[in-house]
Scaffold this motif. Structure first.
Motif, PDB file in Angstrom:
ATOM      1  N   LYS A 245      27.564  39.660  47.858  1.00  0.00           N
ATOM      2  CA  LYS A 245      28.990  39.829  47.572  1.00  0.00           C
ATOM      3  C   LYS A 245      29.774  38.681  48.186  1.00  0.00           C
ATOM      4  N   SER A 273      34.451  37.782  43.147  1.00  0.00           N
ATOM      5  CA  SER A 273      33.231  37.746  42.356  1.00  0.00           C
ATOM      6  C   SER A 273      32.357  36.582  42.813  1.00  0.00           C
ATOM      7  N   LEU A 299      23.605  42.662  43.674  1.00  0.00           N
ATOM      8  CA  LEU A 299      25.034  42.403  43.501  1.00  0.00           C
ATOM      9  C   LEU A 299      25.842  43.652  43.827  1.00  0.00           C
ATOM     10  N   TRP A 301      29.617  44.231  43.217  1.00  0.00           N
ATOM     11  CA  TRP A 301      30.801  43.587  42.671  1.00  0.00           C
ATOM     12  C   TRP A 301      32.059  44.234  43.226  1.00  0.00           C
ATOM     13  N   PRO A 308      35.436  43.650  36.180  1.00  0.00           N
ATOM     14  CA  PRO A 308      34.080  43.943  36.639  1.00  0.00           C
ATOM     15  C   PRO A 308      32.986  43.551  35.660  1.00  0.00           C
ATOM     16  N   GLY A 311      32.379  39.956  36.051  1.00  0.00           N
ATOM     17  CA  GLY A 311      31.679  39.741  37.320  1.00  0.00           C
ATOM     18  C   GLY A 311      30.216  40.105  37.236  1.00  0.00           C
ATOM     19  N   GLY A 315      27.001  37.653  37.552  1.00  0.00           N
ATOM     20  CA  GLY A 315      26.258  37.899  38.787  1.00  0.00           C
ATOM     21  C   GLY A 315      24.763  37.701  38.663  1.00  0.00           C
TER      22      GLY A 315
END
Length: 351
Positions: A245, A273, A299, A301, A308, A311, A315
């Protein structure tokens, strides 16, 4: 050295009422299509997982593993962050944390705590049935309201808080030990275990329990201005889980670490992110690999700006780029002389 597993994704921030986020199979398929190989499952999210059944039924656990396997996904770990929080709640936070418990427990701190402890015990059994080696949780907090030493803390206040915290968690740690599962506390502000010093105090209180470990999340260290790379050097033997993160800390003449009671978007320290913050993930993956961390890179997020789903999509490739294939030979093997013990002694002048 071992190779870190991943990419994984923590489902807590994505689970919801709308498809594909309201069902384990469909959310697993969504994650797999984005490139994730594992999911960390929040045990309080009943749309995805039934902790009661998992604690008691091998058949249900086999069903869960089968659903995920069909989608090309593994379980990285289970999480009891919300239930762990309720193992220890200072009265100042009773009402705020009541929402983490079933309605029948609200307004009854003792019943709420007993329920939380039982939830952790069930999580130990469920993790064992699922063949998992680590579990994620929060420690809860009794001393947190007294974080800043004003007014002056009376002698013994912090010691009493940590003694009680250890007493509450020791039987739970024993349950995880019996299940063969490491219990990993996320080192996190708002918990009494929020940095290395507090973890050490707790670890001493539980008698250096062999199942007492950490979930490492560098974002919380950026916001505290703690050396998150040096932290790995000091505590790598206790790091058994890893949340990937990002975060940033941009202090001004108007605010710093404490944030001025501002919303996340206006705070000096903000979660971001992956790739949008200041965390040196190259350094983190290198150090964890150097020390033989063989768990998952998952991950989590959280971002006050980016959607999201964007992200999550960004990710998986971000984590994949940082995974290190460990070497099985030295880089200067080409210059090796093929010496032996006798030659070594001659080179040292030992005859």
């Amino acid at each position: 050295m071992a190779t870190i597993k991943g990419p994984g994704i923590f489902l807590a921030q994505f689970a919801g009422a709308e498809p594909p986020f309201n069902d384990l199979r469909t959310i697993a398929r969504w994650a797999a299509e984005l490139g994730y190989k594992g999911v960390q499952i929040p045990t309080w999210e009943s749309r995805l997982f039934d902790l009661e059944r998992a604690a008691d039924s091998d058949a249900y656990c086999d069903e869960i593993k089968g659903i995920l396997a069909e989608e090309g996904i593994a379980i990285t770990e289970l999480s009891t962050h919300l239930q762990g929080q309720l193992v220890a709640v200072h009265p100042a936070y009773d009402e705020a944390f009541d929402g983490f418990a079933p309605p029948s427990m609200r307004g009854n701190p003792r019943a709420r705590q007993q329920w939380a402890v039982e939830q952790l015990r069930k999580a130990a059994h469920a993790s064992q049935r699922l063949g998992l080696k680590a579990h994620a949780t929060f420690s809860g907090a009794l001393a947190w309201p007294y974080l800043y030493p004003w007014p002056q803390r009376p002698a013994g206040l912090v010691e009493t808080a940590f003694d009680e915290l250890a007493n509450r968690w020791r039987p739970i740690l024993d349950a995880f030990d019996a299940a063969g599962v490491d219990l990993c506390y996320e080192i996190h502000p708002g918990e009494d275990l929020f940095d290395g010093v507090t973890f050490e105090r707790f670890l001493q209180g539980v008698g250096n329990h062999p199942r007492c470990h950490m979930l490492y999340d560098p974002s919380h260290f950026v916001l505290q201005q703690l050396d998150y790379l040096g932290f790995i050097d000091v505590y790598h033997s206790r790091i058994r889980m890893f949340h990937v993160k990002d975060a940033e800390f941009r202090p001004s003449a108007r605010q710093g670490v404490y944030g001025g009671y501002q919303p996340w978007i206006d705070r000096a320290g903000r979660f971001r992110s992956l790739g949008d913050g200041q965390v040196d993930f190259g350094g983190i993956f290198s150090k964890l690999t150097q020390y033989g961390y063989d768990g998952w890179a998952v991950l989590e997020w959280e971002c006050c700006i980016k959607h999201p789903e964007q992200g999550a999509a960004e990710g998986a490739p971000f984590i994949q780029r940082h995974l290190i294939r460990t070497t099985d030979k030295a880089f200067d093997d080409f210059a090796g002389a093929g010496t032996d013990a006798a030659a070594n002694r001659r080179m040292l002048g030992l005859g």
